[in-house]
Design an enzyme around this catalytic site. Structure first.
Site, short mmCIF file in Angstrom:
data_model
loop_
_atom_site.label_atom_id
_atom_site.label_comp_id
_atom_site.label_asym_id
_atom_site.label_seq_id
_atom_site.Cartn_x
_atom_site.Cartn_y
_atom_site.Cartn_z
N GLY A 26 -4.95 -9.44 43.36
CA GLY A 26 -4.74 -8.68 42.35
C GLY A 26 -4.16 -7.40 42.78
O GLY A 26 -3.96 -7.18 43.88
N TYR A 115 -14.74 -17.07 28.47
CA TYR A 115 -14.35 -17.42 29.86
C TYR A 115 -14.29 -16.03 30.35
O TYR A 115 -14.67 -15.85 31.61
CB TYR A 115 -12.93 -17.64 29.89
CG TYR A 115 -12.16 -17.75 30.96
CD1 TYR A 115 -12.69 -18.69 32.17
CD2 TYR A 115 -11.46 -16.66 31.56
CE1 TYR A 115 -12.11 -18.52 33.34
CE2 TYR A 115 -10.76 -16.39 32.76
CZ TYR A 115 -11.04 -17.61 33.60
OH TYR A 115 -10.61 -17.41 35.16
N SER A 148 -15.83 -0.49 34.86
CA SER A 148 -14.75 -0.09 34.09
C SER A 148 -15.09 1.21 33.16
O SER A 148 -16.15 1.06 32.27
CB SER A 148 -13.91 -1.08 33.29
OG SER A 148 -13.10 -0.72 32.45
N GLU A 150 -13.58 1.02 30.37
CA GLU A 150 -13.83 0.34 29.22
C GLU A 150 -15.40 0.40 28.78
O GLU A 150 -15.70 0.16 27.36
CB GLU A 150 -13.18 -1.06 29.19
CG GLU A 150 -11.61 -0.96 29.06
CD GLU A 150 -11.10 -0.45 27.93
OE1 GLU A 150 -11.39 -1.35 26.76
OE2 GLU A 150 -10.35 0.43 27.63
N TYR A 171 -14.30 -7.85 26.99
CA TYR A 171 -14.26 -7.43 28.37
C TYR A 171 -15.29 -6.51 28.69
O TYR A 171 -15.78 -6.70 29.62
CB TYR A 171 -12.83 -7.01 28.50
CG TYR A 171 -12.58 -6.34 29.84
CD1 TYR A 171 -12.34 -7.01 31.16
CD2 TYR A 171 -12.53 -4.91 30.05
CE1 TYR A 171 -12.23 -6.41 32.33
CE2 TYR A 171 -12.46 -4.14 31.20
CZ TYR A 171 -12.13 -5.05 32.39
OH TYR A 171 -12.03 -4.26 33.51
P1 NAP Z 1 -6.03 -8.02 38.38
O1 NAP Z 1 -4.65 -7.35 38.79
O2 NAP Z 1 -5.92 -8.37 37.23
O3 NAP Z 1 -6.68 -8.93 39.57
C1 NAP Z 1 -7.76 -9.52 39.02
C2 NAP Z 1 -7.95 -10.36 40.43
O4 NAP Z 1 -9.07 -11.37 39.94
C3 NAP Z 1 -6.82 -11.48 40.90
O5 NAP Z 1 -6.87 -11.63 42.35
C4 NAP Z 1 -7.29 -12.80 40.11
O6 NAP Z 1 -6.67 -13.82 40.68
C5 NAP Z 1 -8.88 -12.80 40.33
N1 NAP Z 1 -9.60 -13.59 39.36
C6 NAP Z 1 -9.31 -13.66 38.32
N2 NAP Z 1 -10.33 -14.66 37.66
C7 NAP Z 1 -10.95 -15.28 38.80
C8 NAP Z 1 -12.03 -16.26 38.99
N3 NAP Z 1 -12.40 -16.94 38.10
N4 NAP Z 1 -12.45 -16.47 40.29
C9 NAP Z 1 -11.59 -15.69 41.18
N5 NAP Z 1 -10.56 -14.66 41.11
C10 NAP Z 1 -10.16 -14.62 40.09
O7 NAP Z 1 -6.83 -6.67 38.30
P2 NAP Z 1 -7.05 -5.19 38.92
O8 NAP Z 1 -6.42 -4.41 38.10
O9 NAP Z 1 -6.67 -5.47 40.30
O10 NAP Z 1 -8.56 -4.97 38.94
C11 NAP Z 1 -9.60 -5.27 39.91
C12 NAP Z 1 -10.96 -5.13 39.28
O11 NAP Z 1 -11.33 -3.85 38.63
C13 NAP Z 1 -10.95 -6.28 38.15
O12 NAP Z 1 -12.47 -6.40 38.15
C14 NAP Z 1 -10.81 -4.84 36.94
O13 NAP Z 1 -11.70 -5.54 35.77
C15 NAP Z 1 -11.50 -3.88 37.33
N6 NAP Z 1 -10.76 -2.68 36.68
C16 NAP Z 1 -9.49 -2.58 36.87
C17 NAP Z 1 -8.93 -1.06 36.31
C18 NAP Z 1 -7.72 -0.96 36.32
O14 NAP Z 1 -7.07 -0.07 35.66
N7 NAP Z 1 -6.75 -1.53 37.34
C19 NAP Z 1 -10.02 -0.37 35.82
C20 NAP Z 1 -11.25 -0.49 35.89
C21 NAP Z 1 -11.88 -1.64 36.27
P3 NAP Z 1 -5.23 -14.46 40.20
O15 NAP Z 1 -4.25 -13.42 41.32
O16 NAP Z 1 -5.12 -15.75 40.87
O17 NAP Z 1 -5.02 -13.97 38.80
O1 F7E Z 2 -3.68 -0.84 27.35
C1 F7E Z 2 -2.36 0.06 24.32
C2 F7E Z 2 -3.66 -0.56 24.39
O2 F7E Z 2 -4.04 -3.21 28.42
C3 F7E Z 2 -3.83 0.59 27.33
C4 F7E Z 2 -7.39 -2.69 32.30
O3 F7E Z 2 -6.93 -2.40 33.79
O4 F7E Z 2 -7.91 -0.50 32.12
C5 F7E Z 2 -7.14 -1.62 31.58
O5 F7E Z 2 -7.39 -1.65 30.17
C6 F7E Z 2 -3.59 1.19 25.89
C7 F7E Z 2 -4.57 0.31 24.97
O6 F7E Z 2 -5.03 -1.36 29.62
C8 F7E Z 2 0.46 -2.27 24.06
O7 F7E Z 2 -4.03 -0.83 22.83
C9 F7E Z 2 -0.19 -0.44 23.09
O8 F7E Z 2 -4.89 1.30 24.01
O9 F7E Z 2 -2.79 -1.23 29.65
P1 F7E Z 2 -3.72 -1.65 28.90
P2 F7E Z 2 -6.72 -1.15 28.93
O10 F7E Z 2 -6.73 -1.88 27.83
O11 F7E Z 2 -6.67 0.22 29.16
C10 F7E Z 2 -9.30 -0.68 32.12
C11 F7E Z 2 -9.79 0.57 32.39
C12 F7E Z 2 -9.77 -1.83 32.51
O12 F7E Z 2 -11.00 -2.09 33.07
C13 F7E Z 2 -9.08 -3.07 32.12
O13 F7E Z 2 -9.20 -4.10 33.28
O14 F7E Z 2 -2.30 0.96 25.64
N1 F7E Z 2 -1.10 -0.67 24.08
N2 F7E Z 2 0.82 -1.37 23.03
C14 F7E Z 2 -0.87 -1.93 24.68
N3 F7E Z 2 -1.45 -2.34 25.68
C15 F7E Z 2 -0.90 -3.55 26.30
N4 F7E Z 2 -1.49 -4.14 27.24
N5 F7E Z 2 0.35 -4.07 25.78
C16 F7E Z 2 0.98 -3.33 24.60
O15 F7E Z 2 2.18 -3.99 24.19
#
Ligand code: NAP
Ligand code: F7E
Length: 363
Positions: A26, A115, A148, A150, A171
């Site tokens: 990821g 899921y 997160s 969230e 989520y």
């Molecule tokens: P990401 O790009 O969606 O990567 C998710 C990773 O989890 C990928 O390697 C994916 O594999 C793997 N995965 C999904 N389902 C799995 C399963 N059942 N078993 C094993 N591996 C699995 O997410 P990210 O942005 O790097 O975020 C990393 C973590 O931080 C996540 O837990 C996310 O919820 C959390 N988080 C992210 C943000 C953000 O803004 N990015 C903020 C707060 C928290 P594949 O490559 O095969 O899909």
């Molecule tokens: O949405 C709005 C949407 O999907 C941001 C994940 O990494 O950060 C992420 O979650 C905002 C929301 O991120 C579209 O409704 C408008 O208000 O980029 P997003 P997220 O939902 O904030 C948190 C911290 C995590 O932990 C999560 O794993 O943008 N928005 N129009 C849209 N969002 C998407 N995806 N697509 C649209 O077309």
């Protein structure tokens, strides 16, 4: 205090430290793997089996074990498979585990709630159970759990470690459960577990259905005439967007601290989706109003209106602070995606690139 990225870390036994990353394919997993390799770690990554290759983000650091004795090794595994997780932990004997794997898309979690809960909440529990038994066999391990912003959901900003969790999606509910399991296992079994409560963090490696990357990908393609419209949901939601490369440093710092604890990681500034769109289109010399349209299918049943984090604790106790701000981040992503669109155009002109499937599920 920031620790130098050049300094290799030796384990107490004298061998290099070993880290296991779930979610290494990821966005965050790929940056974290690079960081740990640069610090001398042996890095093990959990990769789930897929019918097509899913290792694009780590291709640049992968080394063929037939030709090298690599410091990066990959293992097939899945958070739904407890036995496999146990087997890998025993084989790898990690000093640090970073549990990043998740179904991480908020909108998709409304479509696949069961899921999402299984992978995030029960998946974390499976890993914690494996770690608990591993530690009881006399090994010490430190674990990072990916919480997160969230989880704060409907609680007004600024959000800190003291803010109440009011989750607004399957989520977020699952992340609250994973956080709760982690705190309980820390208290009940004395495990070193740090919960990072990370606000949105982005990069050119961000998945293409998250809003920042969806916008910057569209800007690149629109600029080069490969696409005309960009369909979005709400433009009013506000997020605290930082750079993923900065945020994986915070994960590592949490596991180097004297005591395990929970930390908010954020920039402390928020912007609306509208501001993101304006900035990204303007950077490419485009007028966003000519290209952006609302598609209500991208709206969420319950939206999180405003997230803006207070990361004072991480600043004071870990010495962490973000280096890249919102404007620089958006410019970096647009520039990257302009280059990607140029490549696509070249391939198209040569007759190689088929039409792109943009979004099958309105995520
Ligand atoms: P990401 O790009 O969606 O990567 C998710 C990773 O989890 C990928 O390697 C994916 O594999 C793997 N995965 C999904 N389902 C799995 C399963 N059942 N078993 C094993 N591996 C699995 O997410 P990210 O942005 O790097 O975020 C990393 C973590 O931080 C996540 O837990 C996310 O919820 C959390 N988080 C992210 C943000 C953000 O803004 N990015 C903020 C707060 C928290 P594949 O490559 O095969 O899909
Ligand atoms: O949405 C709005 C949407 O999907 C941001 C994940 O990494 O950060 C992420 O979650 C905002 C929301 O991120 C579209 O409704 C408008 O208000 O980029 P997003 P997220 O939902 O904030 C948190 C911290 C995590 O932990 C999560 O794993 O943008 N928005 N129009 C849209 N969002 C998407 N995806 N697509 C649209 O077309």
């Amino acid at each position: 205090m920031f620790v130098s990225t050049e300094q290799p870390v030796a384990a107490t036994s004298g061998r290099a430290r070993a880290a296991l990353i779930t979610g290494i394919t990821g966005q965050d997993g790929s940056y974290l793997a690079e960081l740990l390799l640069s610090r001398g770690y042996h890095v093990h990554g959990l990769v789930r089996r897929s019918s097509t290759f899913n290792t694009e983000r780590i291709d640049a650091i992968y080394q063929d074990p037939h030709e090298h004795d690599p410091r990066l090794r990959l293992h097939y595994g899945d958070l739904s498979d407890a036995t496999g997780l146990r087997r890998i932990i025993t084989a790898v004997a990690p000093d640090e585990i970073y549990t990043l794997a998740a179904q991480s898309h908020v909108k998709v979690s409304f479509q696949q709630p069961e899921y999402t809960a299984d992978v995030i909440a029960t998946g974390t529990l499976r890993l914690l159970e494996a770690v608990r038994d591993y530690q009881e066999s006399g090994r010490r391990v430190r674990l990072y759990q990916a919480g997160s912003s969230e989880m704060f959901g409907g609680s007004p900003p600024p959000q800190s470690e003291q803010t109440r969790f009011t989750p607004r999606s399957p989520y977020a509910v699952a992340k609250v459960a994973a956080h709760g399991f982690a705190v309980n296992y820390r208290e009940a079994y004395g495990l070193f577990i740090a919960n990072g409560i990370l606000f949105n963090h982005e990069s050119p490696r961000r998945g293409e259905t998250f809003v920042t990357r969806k916008v910057t990908r569209a800007v690149g393609r629109i600029k080069l005439g490969l696409q005309d419209k960009l369909y979005l949901g709400t433009l009013d939601a506000r997020r605290d967007w930082g750079f993923a490369g900065d945020y994986v440093e915070a994960m590592w710092l949490m596991l180097q601290a004297g005591q395990p604890d929970d930390y908010v990681i954020a920039t402390g500034r928020s912007h609306s989706v509208r501001e993101l769109v304006e900035l990204a289109f303007a950077h490419a010399g485009l007028d966003w109003q000519e290209h952006v349209a609302l598609d209500p299918r991208y709206l969420r049943p319950t939206e999180v209106e405003h997230l803006c984090g207070d990361a004072s604790k991480a600043r004071e106790r870990l010495g962490w602070r973000p280096r890249i701000g919102f404007e620089e981040l958006v410019r970096m992503m647009v520039d990257h995606d302009l280059r990607l669109a140029e490549q696509e155009l070249t391939l198209r002109r040569a007759g190689y690139a088929p039409p792109r499937l943009l979004e099958p599920t309105h995520a």
